[in-house]
Design a protein around this motif. Structure first.
Motif: not given
Length: 237
Positions: A86-87, A95-97, A112-119, A138-141
């Motif tokens: 996604f852009f 972000g992306g899958l 999900v990426d931080q604005n102008q940064n990495d996930q 597996y899980g949420l990080k």
């Protein structure tokens, strides 16, 4: 005279056919654009764009996957798994899958990426096999990212690191960035670990584990509170 009549007749037929073809072409050219419906379609990559051509999403196989983008400029080519990227309206990847799998490794990650940064947030599933040993998590990080080390600066720093040939010197340079808090710090994980512990795992702003609340593989409930050196402050089984 008969030959001339045949040529004239041929020219009339040719003119008539050509006129039909031209009319058909004009009709198709001015056919209103609308929604098309397909029963099935095979495609290697789809680019979703706005009316002005701005890229918003890429759905792609691995070979044609987008390398990512920052400030409307594609990042250097790199290998990425198949999936969706996604852009945002700034022209940054946001972000992306992605997913992949074979006989030794399998995984799927939604980021999900931080604005102008990495996930900063991921829902992830990963497993790997080494002989008969299977490791699965597996899980949420969640991570923290420094506002002083955004993607533009990170790209330049990592490009400079790639020029360092000595492995030890490169490790020192990476550690220096980590000591400044420039690299992402994991803050929380909720899920199942490779040690088959299922629960909540929280770290401080330096990435040091501080709280663990989980059920271990023996079905025993565990609570651990740790200091900055990893020593237990309080625990309950």
């Amino acid at each position: 005279m008969e030959k001339l009549l045949k040529e004239v007749r041929f020219l009339k037929i040719y003119s008539f056919v050509l006129t039909l073809v031209l009319c058909g072409f004009i009709f198709l050219s001015f056919k209103p654009l609308g929604k098309e419906r397909f029963t099935e379609i095979d495609v290697e990559r789809i680019n979703v764009v706005e009316k002005d051509g701005q890229l918003k999403m890429v759905i792609s196989n691995q070979a044609r996957q987008h390398p990512g983008m920052f400030n409307n400029k594609p990042l250097p080519p790199r290998e990425r798994q198949a999936g969706m990227i996604f852009f945002n309206s700034r022209g940054d990847e946001c972000g992306g899958l992605i997913y992949d799998g074979n006989e030794n490794e399998n995984g799927m990650v939604y980021s999900v990426d931080q604005n102008q940064n990495d996930q900063v947030l991921q829902i992830q599933y990963n497993e790997s096999r080494n002989g008969q040993q299977l490791r699965r998590t597996y899980g949420l990080k969640m991570w923290d990212r420094s506002d002083e080390f955004k993607m533009e600066k990170a790209i330049k720093e990592f490009a400079a690191l790639d020029q360092i040939k000595d492995e030890q010197e490169r490790k020192k340079a990476v550690q220096a960035l980590r000591d400044k808090g420039y690299l992402g710090r994991e803050r929380m994980f909720v899920g199942k670990t490779t040690d088959e512990e299922v629960g909540l795992f929280i770290r401080d702003n330096k990435g040091t584990p501080r709280i663990k609340i989980y059920v271990n593989k023996a079905n025993e409930p565990v609570m651990e509170f740790l200091d900055e050196q990893g020593n237990k402050l309080k625990s309950a089984n």
